[in-house]
Design a protein around this motif. Structure first.
Motif, PDB file in Angstrom:
ATOM      1  N   GLY A  84       0.840  -1.192   0.000  1.00 55.46           N
ATOM      2  CA  GLY A  84       0.000   0.000   0.000  1.00 55.46           C
ATOM      3  C   GLY A  84       0.864   1.225   0.000  1.00 55.46           C
ATOM      4  O   GLY A  84       1.378   1.625  -1.020  1.00 55.46           O
ATOM      5  N   GLY A  85       1.082   1.808   1.193  1.00 55.67           N
ATOM      6  CA  GLY A  85       1.991   2.929   1.353  1.00 55.67           C
ATOM      7  C   GLY A  85       1.683   4.085   0.446  1.00 55.67           C
ATOM      8  O   GLY A  85       0.542   4.406   0.154  1.00 55.67           O
ATOM      9  N   ASP A 126      -7.923  -5.940   1.493  1.00 56.93           N
ATOM     10  CA  ASP A 126      -7.123  -6.385   2.638  1.00 56.93           C
ATOM     11  C   ASP A 126      -5.687  -5.880   2.592  1.00 56.93           C
ATOM     12  O   ASP A 126      -5.133  -5.465   3.611  1.00 56.93           O
ATOM     13  CB  ASP A 126      -7.115  -7.918   2.710  1.00 56.93           C
ATOM     14  N   GLU A 127      -5.082  -5.903   1.417  1.00 55.63           N
ATOM     15  CA  GLU A 127      -3.673  -5.506   1.338  1.00 55.63           C
ATOM     16  C   GLU A 127      -3.470  -4.007   1.542  1.00 55.63           C
ATOM     17  O   GLU A 127      -2.332  -3.546   1.713  1.00 55.63           O
ATOM     18  CB  GLU A 127      -3.073  -5.925  -0.005  1.00 55.63           C
ATOM     19  N   HIS A 128      -4.561  -3.250   1.545  1.00 57.23           N
ATOM     20  CA  HIS A 128      -4.473  -1.798   1.771  1.00 57.23           C
ATOM     21  C   HIS A 128      -5.275  -1.376   3.002  1.00 57.23           C
ATOM     22  O   HIS A 128      -5.638  -0.213   3.155  1.00 57.23           O
ATOM     23  CB  HIS A 128      -4.964  -1.035   0.543  1.00 57.23           C
ATOM     24  N   ARG A 129      -5.534  -2.328   3.890  1.00 54.43           N
ATOM     25  CA  ARG A 129      -6.374  -2.056   5.054  1.00 54.43           C
ATOM     26  C   ARG A 129      -5.858  -0.891   5.886  1.00 54.43           C
ATOM     27  O   ARG A 129      -6.639  -0.118   6.455  1.00 54.43           O
ATOM     28  CB  ARG A 129      -6.443  -3.314   5.931  1.00 54.43           C
ATOM     29  N   SER A 130      -4.554  -0.740   5.943  1.00 53.38           N
ATOM     30  CA  SER A 130      -3.977   0.344   6.746  1.00 53.38           C
ATOM     31  C   SER A 130      -4.334   1.724   6.202  1.00 53.38           C
ATOM     32  O   SER A 130      -4.185   2.729   6.899  1.00 53.38           O
ATOM     33  CB  SER A 130      -2.452   0.196   6.807  1.00 53.38           C
ATOM     34  N   GLN A 131      -4.809   1.775   4.964  1.00 53.37           N
ATOM     35  CA  GLN A 131      -5.161   3.053   4.348  1.00 53.37           C
ATOM     36  C   GLN A 131      -6.623   3.435   4.593  1.00 53.37           C
ATOM     37  O   GLN A 131      -7.053   4.529   4.236  1.00 53.37           O
ATOM     38  CB  GLN A 131      -4.930   2.971   2.831  1.00 53.37           C
ATOM     39  N   GLY A 132      -7.386   2.522   5.200  1.00 52.12           N
ATOM     40  CA  GLY A 132      -8.816   2.744   5.322  1.00 52.12           C
ATOM     41  C   GLY A 132      -9.206   3.979   6.104  1.00 52.12           C
ATOM     42  O   GLY A 132     -10.175   4.666   5.761  1.00 52.12           O
ATOM     43  N   LEU A 133      -8.446   4.287   7.159  1.00 53.13           N
ATOM     44  CA  LEU A 133      -8.783   5.451   7.977  1.00 53.13           C
ATOM     45  C   LEU A 133      -8.642   6.760   7.205  1.00 53.13           C
ATOM     46  O   LEU A 133      -9.271   7.761   7.561  1.00 53.13           O
ATOM     47  CB  LEU A 133      -7.918   5.487   9.231  1.00 53.13           C
ATOM     48  N   ARG A 134      -7.837   6.742   6.160  1.00 55.78           N
ATOM     49  CA  ARG A 134      -7.706   7.958   5.342  1.00 55.78           C
ATOM     50  C   ARG A 134      -9.054   8.345   4.734  1.00 55.78           C
ATOM     51  O   ARG A 134      -9.372   9.527   4.607  1.00 55.78           O
ATOM     52  CB  ARG A 134      -6.678   7.748   4.236  1.00 55.78           C
TER      53      ARG A 134
END
Length: 285
Positions: free
Chosen positions: A2-3, A91-99
């Motif tokens: 992601g990143g 799933d592979e970009h889950r860390s971006q969801g809060l954006r």
């Protein structure tokens, strides 16, 4: 993964078909890509800045959070609402969801509603200072009950001819909303306008949920006829929230864990929040 390769942007009109296709395969395949796309564009007039926000990686949609906007009269002034709707991230970009959520809540001048939060979203909303609405709900079996002096119509022209003022405007604004089902009951010459939707519980699409009732005083007198109508429409039972109906039908079962509904506003209280102009009227999940 992601990143920095993941790009956040508003959902514009040109993005709607792709986002609709994404939600079809990633969130709810019961709705076709076209149904998702049409649901995202509400029928009521609004100065909406976007249809929500989405994430792209290498040009491909990998996440989306929908929003429905409206301007509503409240105590003689106009309030702007943003209803947070479907939220899904690969799933592979889950860390971006809060954006996505931060982008929606970062828009100033809105009162926010989230009328179908689930799972961890409820706790997240609480941390973000959302408040719970009182959603005390009774599940009432529908039955072919006798009724006298109550006539019913679902014809758009017939309904419009019986309504005026706020109910007439609500009807006109929601006639094209995919999930909203309309009925006007004539109760001894007085019109009662009801909006309901078809809902699922335990994967069974046999429930009706009341979203709007124009008169709590007329509802008890029209209940038998309405119940018979809903049964004929395939709803074996109706979910009746106290705050929507303003009256409790006889019988039924009080739900121990009704679905949560939440809002965040600096200007409004719970009594100012309803379920119109929202995902509940537009998305038939």
């Amino acid at each position: 993964m992601g990143g920095s390769a993941v790009v956040l942007a508003p959902i514009s009109g040109t993005d709607v078909p792709e986002v609709g296709a994404y939600l079809h395969h990633a969130l709810n395949p019961r709705l076709s890509a076209d149904q998702w796309a049409r649901s995202m564009v509400p029928p009521w007039p609004s100065e909406a800045p976007n249809h929500g926000f989405h994430l792209r990686s290498d040009g491909r949609v990998v996440g989306a959070a929908l929003a429905f906007y409206s301007e509503r009269p409240v105590d003689g002034r106009v309030e702007r609402f943003c209803n947070l709707a479907a939220w899904c991230v690969d799933d592979e970009h889950r860390s971006q969801g809060l954006r996505l959520l931060r982008a929606l809540l970062g828009q100033r001048g809105y009162s926010f509603t989230d009328l179908s939060p689930s799972g961890n979203v409820v706790a997240l909303n609480e941390r973000l200072k959302f408040r719970h609405l009182d959603t005390a709900t009774r599940l009432v079996l529908n039955a072919p009950l006798p009724s006298r002096g109550v006539h019913l119509t679902t014809d758009p022209g017939g309904m419009a001819s019986r309504l005026s003022g706020t109910p007439r405007r609500i009807l006109e604004d929601h006639l094209g909303a995919a999930a909203a089902r309309h009925v006007v009951l004539d109760v001894d010459g007085e019109p009662l306008y009801v909006i309901h939707r078809k809902d699922r519980r335990k994967r069974m699409p046999v429930f009706a949920t009341l979203l709007y009732v124009s008169s709590a005083e007329l509802l008890p007198r029209a209940w038998n006829r309405l119940s018979r109508h809903l049964l004929a429409q395939g709803a074996l039972a109706t979910l009746v929230e106290d705050r929507v109906a303003g009256w409790t039908p006889p019988g039924g079962v009080v739900l121990a864990n009704p679905r949560p509904r939440m809002f965040r506003s600096d200007a409004l209280g719970a009594a100012d929040v309803d379920y119109l102009y929202s995902e509940l009227t537009c998305v038939s999940w």
